[in-house]
Design a protein around this motif. Sequence first.
Motif, short mmCIF file in Angstrom:
data_model
loop_
_atom_site.label_atom_id
_atom_site.label_comp_id
_atom_site.label_asym_id
_atom_site.label_seq_id
_atom_site.Cartn_x
_atom_site.Cartn_y
_atom_site.Cartn_z
N LEU A 46 0.59 -1.16 0.00
CA LEU A 46 0.08 -0.01 -0.19
C LEU A 46 1.11 1.28 -0.64
CD1 LEU A 46 -2.88 0.63 0.51
CD2 LEU A 46 -2.72 1.16 2.44
N ASP A 47 0.88 1.78 -0.69
CA ASP A 47 1.51 2.90 -0.96
C ASP A 47 3.12 2.75 -1.32
OD1 ASP A 47 0.49 4.96 -1.96
OD2 ASP A 47 -0.26 6.25 -0.01
N GLY A 48 3.32 1.44 -1.99
CA GLY A 48 4.62 1.16 -2.06
C GLY A 48 5.01 0.19 -0.76
N GLU A 49 4.82 1.10 0.29
CA GLU A 49 5.16 0.01 2.19
C GLU A 49 4.52 -1.21 1.58
OE1 GLU A 49 7.29 0.75 3.88
OE2 GLU A 49 7.39 2.74 2.48
N PRO A 50 5.15 -3.07 3.03
CA PRO A 50 4.45 -3.93 2.86
C PRO A 50 3.34 -4.15 3.07
CG PRO A 50 6.45 -3.92 2.71
CD PRO A 50 6.34 -2.72 2.83
N LEU A 51 2.12 -4.21 3.37
CA LEU A 51 0.63 -4.55 3.71
C LEU A 51 -0.11 -5.55 4.65
CD1 LEU A 51 -1.91 -2.78 5.18
CD2 LEU A 51 -2.51 -3.82 2.49
N THR A 52 0.75 -5.97 5.77
CA THR A 52 0.18 -7.79 6.29
C THR A 52 -1.03 -7.54 6.41
OG1 THR A 52 2.06 -7.29 7.46
CG2 THR A 52 0.61 -8.69 8.56
N LEU A 53 -2.21 -8.77 5.21
CA LEU A 53 -3.02 -9.11 5.71
C LEU A 53 -3.56 -10.79 6.07
CD1 LEU A 53 -4.64 -7.22 2.13
CD2 LEU A 53 -4.58 -6.28 4.61
N PRO A 54 -4.00 -11.08 7.83
CA PRO A 54 -4.03 -11.63 8.02
C PRO A 54 -5.78 -12.69 7.01
CG PRO A 54 -4.14 -10.79 9.94
CD PRO A 54 -4.01 -10.21 7.95
N GLY A 55 -5.28 -14.23 6.83
CA GLY A 55 -5.84 -15.14 6.22
C GLY A 55 -7.17 -14.63 5.11
#
Length: 230
Positions: free
Chosen positions: A145-154
Amino acid sequence: MNARVLIVEDDPLLADGVAQVLRDAGFVTDYVGTAEQAEASLAAEAFDLLVLDIGLPGMDGLELLRRLRARSSAIHVLMLTARDALNERVRGLNAGADDYLTKPFAAVELLARVNALARRSRGQRGARREFGPLILDEEAYRAWLDGEPLTLPGREWAVLLFLLDNQGRVMSKERIAAAVCRWDQDMSENAVEVYISRLRAKLEPAGIRIRTVRGLGYMLENLRDEPKPA
């Protein structure tokens, strides 16, 4: 997310059997009994595959397929029919079917053919999704998101991917729950609200909004695309 399959079959027992085989293999399935209902379902939601019987009441499967291809629909179609004559198979393929299965058929053959079409559908659709500042790589299971890693659980990943696959459509809580769960799992409407709330907290600071359409459901919007006030 598992591939979504729409089954169009007027025999309830056969439709239930096909749905069960596909659900056991991890597919998300819906079924309707007429071509007219199928047209409405395909217009309202995104499906990866269509399992289509030729012999339907009212409009038959061949006519539905011709209409879909005339509208440039690229959905992969497996046709089912009790007609085993060569000319019927040729008519189905000429109308735009990707594969053809004659009744009666073994579950293992049905599953093999659907799996083959699902692989083709995934390759055609591509594993990378982009929506404004949001990027999802389905194969790598990574998001930015906006070039930054985005953590998304399952479950958050599955809900967001479903909304991305249905851009421009309002998706109800029931449809979201059905799409992201396997047949042997369950998700309440309250749980859907929780995942939507978590996604909003992560996405809205970057201009991605999950808009609530009261009484209907949710829709994904890119606020950066909205015109600025004069």
